[in-house]
Design an enzyme around this catalytic site. Structure first.
Site, mmCIF file in Angstrom:
data_model
loop_
_atom_site.group_PDB
_atom_site.id
_atom_site.type_symbol
_atom_site.label_atom_id
_atom_site.label_comp_id
_atom_site.label_asym_id
_atom_site.label_seq_id
_atom_site.Cartn_x
_atom_site.Cartn_y
_atom_site.Cartn_z
ATOM 1 N N ASN A 160 -37.625 -28.596 -13.555
ATOM 2 C CA ASN A 160 -37.685 -28.673 -15.018
ATOM 3 C C ASN A 160 -36.652 -29.687 -15.511
ATOM 4 O O ASN A 160 -35.898 -30.251 -14.714
ATOM 5 C CB ASN A 160 -37.479 -27.286 -15.635
ATOM 6 C CG ASN A 160 -36.133 -26.708 -15.281
ATOM 7 O OD1 ASN A 160 -35.102 -27.215 -15.689
ATOM 8 N ND2 ASN A 160 -36.135 -25.643 -14.487
ATOM 9 N N PHE A 164 -29.724 -17.675 -22.387
ATOM 10 C CA PHE A 164 -30.011 -18.921 -23.114
ATOM 11 C C PHE A 164 -31.518 -19.056 -23.193
ATOM 12 O O PHE A 164 -32.215 -18.784 -22.219
ATOM 13 C CB PHE A 164 -29.396 -20.120 -22.382
ATOM 14 C CG PHE A 164 -27.905 -20.187 -22.555
ATOM 15 C CD1 PHE A 164 -27.077 -19.202 -22.021
ATOM 16 C CD2 PHE A 164 -27.322 -21.210 -23.280
ATOM 17 C CE1 PHE A 164 -25.700 -19.241 -22.207
ATOM 18 C CE2 PHE A 164 -25.945 -21.264 -23.473
ATOM 19 C CZ PHE A 164 -25.139 -20.277 -22.934
ATOM 20 N N LYS A 192 -34.783 -8.458 -22.436
ATOM 21 C CA LYS A 192 -33.882 -8.641 -21.296
ATOM 22 C C LYS A 192 -32.629 -7.772 -21.396
ATOM 23 O O LYS A 192 -31.813 -7.745 -20.483
ATOM 24 C CB LYS A 192 -33.507 -10.113 -21.158
ATOM 25 C CG LYS A 192 -34.742 -10.996 -20.903
ATOM 26 C CD LYS A 192 -34.364 -12.393 -20.525
ATOM 27 C CE LYS A 192 -35.603 -13.268 -20.381
ATOM 28 N NZ LYS A 192 -35.637 -13.980 -19.110
HETATM 29 N N1 CTP Z 1 -33.826 -16.374 -16.641
HETATM 30 C C1 CTP Z 1 -33.502 -15.724 -15.492
HETATM 31 N N2 CTP Z 1 -34.405 -15.579 -14.502
HETATM 32 C C2 CTP Z 1 -35.666 -16.063 -14.626
HETATM 33 C C3 CTP Z 1 -36.015 -16.733 -15.825
HETATM 34 C C4 CTP Z 1 -35.068 -16.875 -16.802
HETATM 35 O O1 CTP Z 1 -32.360 -15.287 -15.360
HETATM 36 N N3 CTP Z 1 -36.515 -15.913 -13.639
HETATM 37 C C5 CTP Z 1 -32.813 -16.493 -17.703
HETATM 38 C C6 CTP Z 1 -32.385 -17.920 -18.022
HETATM 39 O O2 CTP Z 1 -31.255 -18.288 -17.232
HETATM 40 C C7 CTP Z 1 -32.039 -17.833 -19.499
HETATM 41 C C8 CTP Z 1 -32.954 -16.759 -20.028
HETATM 42 O O3 CTP Z 1 -33.382 -16.000 -18.881
HETATM 43 O O4 CTP Z 1 -30.727 -17.396 -19.715
HETATM 44 C C9 CTP Z 1 -34.143 -17.224 -20.768
HETATM 45 O O5 CTP Z 1 -34.898 -18.094 -19.980
HETATM 46 P P1 CTP Z 1 -36.378 -18.426 -20.379
HETATM 47 O O6 CTP Z 1 -37.001 -19.278 -19.318
HETATM 48 O O7 CTP Z 1 -36.397 -18.925 -21.775
HETATM 49 O O8 CTP Z 1 -36.974 -16.936 -20.364
HETATM 50 P P2 CTP Z 1 -38.297 -16.370 -19.831
HETATM 51 O O9 CTP Z 1 -38.118 -14.914 -19.660
HETATM 52 O O10 CTP Z 1 -38.708 -17.107 -18.636
HETATM 53 O O11 CTP Z 1 -39.259 -16.606 -21.048
HETATM 54 P P3 CTP Z 1 -40.460 -17.653 -21.243
HETATM 55 O O12 CTP Z 1 -41.652 -16.810 -21.222
HETATM 56 O O13 CTP Z 1 -40.194 -18.258 -22.588
HETATM 57 O O14 CTP Z 1 -40.376 -18.643 -20.129
#
Ligand code: CTP
Length: 414
Positions: free
Chosen positions: A210, A323, A341
């Site tokens: 990413n 974040f 979360k």
């Molecule tokens: N995060 C994490 N583990 C994952 C995905 C995300 O710990 N497998 C953490 C990131 O480090 C960040 C937060 O979750 O602090 C939000 O990440 P994001 O990708 O926006 O969250 P997602 O739950 O993946 O939501 P989305 O559906 O928007 O991707």
């Protein structure tokens, strides 16, 4: 507590005497370093009289004695013993020399050798101030962590009207007190920061990645170190050098990040998950490089949600901050993440905004808790890191932080 005032050669140099006095009234032990040009505007004797200390005016003049071993390393000992270096007034020339890392007089040499925070209070003619060279130099210095107290607008000594007057003495004093306060306010914390974008292997040469540069996470690590915290930085690949003094753990995939985070979670008092963790990884990693034979389908499986997992596993008293980079309906998605979360706060980054966020040196975020929402406007990521840490500490130990902030404002208002 010792602070150093650096005086450079501008009309506003006479105001430095007032600044020294005002800092002394805050019970600070003030030392003065002057450039050669500053001495054309005000004499060292004035500062010696006010401070009761010898004023340093050059690299080679140790009390008028023959230079000796002491004078050869004086810039280092001064740099190491001071808690903050404020240069007021800071001319366009000193900004340029500092931005380029020059060390051709005592002040610039000391600024390079000092680990203490650097505060710059520029004062100059409005055209010099607005010149792209000056602004570019300031930006470089800001990125390196210097605090800039912008000049004010008004009548300038050159007869022109505009920005360029040294900021008010009370603003300078308040900034010094703020910086000193921050310098040690995280000494009791162990901060675990994750940064960068994870990579999920497709085959030995390809991965799903990413656009995260890691800059925000590294800025947080650096800011926390600067404020006295112990810092564990768990990072996916980036082009950045880890800040010196942190425990650095390099990982590649979400699974490796999870392992490292779980291992170090028990030590942490504050977790800042700035990393962009992949949500999906290829279910199977090809043993050999995949050949181009026609359309292929890569089956993806979800990765573990590390943030949600640590929110459940953390020991009482550990603050967990997530974040979120969102491209649409940012607040709604961030609020959802906050609840889903189980974290204490979400730092929301609206990545649809142009020029900031991904790979940029600047950012603007919203610090969101279940009961509050604080906009942190666009600023350099290093400065933003301090603001995010301020918000985090406010949540972490509200009564203590409020008491300390009150003490600082009482001092500043005295
Ligand atoms: N995060 C994490 N583990 C994952 C995905 C995300 O710990 N497998 C953490 C990131 O480090 C960040 C937060 O979750 O602090 C939000 O990440 P994001 O990708 O926006 O969250 P997602 O739950 O993946 O939501 P989305 O559906 O928007 O991707």
């Amino acid at each position: 507590m010792k602070v150093t005032v650096g005086v450079t050669g501008g009309i506003a140099a006479y105001k430095a005497a007032e600044l020294v006095r005002a800092l002394q009234q805050q019970a600070l032990d003030v030392h003065v370093v002057m450039t050669a040009a500053a001495q054309q505007f005000i004499t060292p004797l004035t500062f010696a009289g006010i401070t009761g200390h010898r004023v340093i005016t050059g690299l080679w003049d140790s009390d008028g004695q023959v230079p000796n071993a002491h004078s050869a390393i004086e810039h280092i000992s001064e740099a190491q013993s001071t808690e903050a270096l404020i240069i007021a007034p800071a001319t366009a020339d000193i900004l340029a020399r500092l931005a380029h890392g020059m060390a051709d007089d005592f002040l610039t040499t000391m600024a390079l050798a000092a680990a203490a925070p650097l505060i710059l209070a520029p004062a100059m003619n409005v055209q010099m101030w607005e010149h792209p060279a000056t602004q570019a130099n300031l930006e470089v210095l800001r990125q390196r962590g210097a605090t800039i107290v912008a000049p004010e607008s008004g009548h300038l000594a050159c007869g022109m009207l505009g920005e360029g007057r040294l900021a008010k003495i009370e603003d300078l004093v308040r900034t010094v007190l703020d910086v000193l306060h921050r310098r040690h306010d995280m000494a009791s914390e162990t901060v675990l920061v994750t940064a960068g974008g994870t990579r999920e292997a497709i085959d030995p040469v390809r991965y799903i990645g990413n656009r995260s540069s890691g800059k925000m996470g590294y800025a947080l690590a650096e800011a926390a170190l600067f404020r006295g915290a112990r810092v564990i930085l768990i990072s996916a690949p980036t082009r950045l050098d880890p800040p010196s003094g942190c425990k650095f753990i390099s990982i590649t995939s979400a699974a490796e990040m999870r392992q490292a985070v779980l291992k170090h979670l028990p030590e942490a008092t504050l977790v800042m998950k700035a990393a962009a963790v992949a949500d999906y990884r290829p279910r199977l990693r090809a043993e050999q490089k995949i050949k181009r034979t026609g359309p292929i389908t890569i089956e993806l499986e979800p990765t573990e949600d590390i943030l949600a997992e640590i929110s459940n596993l953390r020991k009482p008293g550990t603050l967990v901050i997530g974040f979120a980079a969102e491209t649409e309906r940012p607040l709604e998605h961030a609020r959802d993440k906050l609840a889903r979360k189980g974290v204490d706060a979400i730092v929301l980054n609206d990545v649809a905004r142009p020029h900031i966020g991904f790979d940029s040196d600047r950012n603007a975020v919203t610090f969101l808790t279940s009961t509050s929402s604080q906009e942190l406007p666009e600023m350099p990521k290093r400065m933003l890191a301090d603001r995010i840490l301020d918000e985090a500490l406010r949540l972490h130990r509200p009564s203590q932080v409020m008491a300390e902030m009150n003490a600082v404002s009482i001092l500043a208002n005295r």
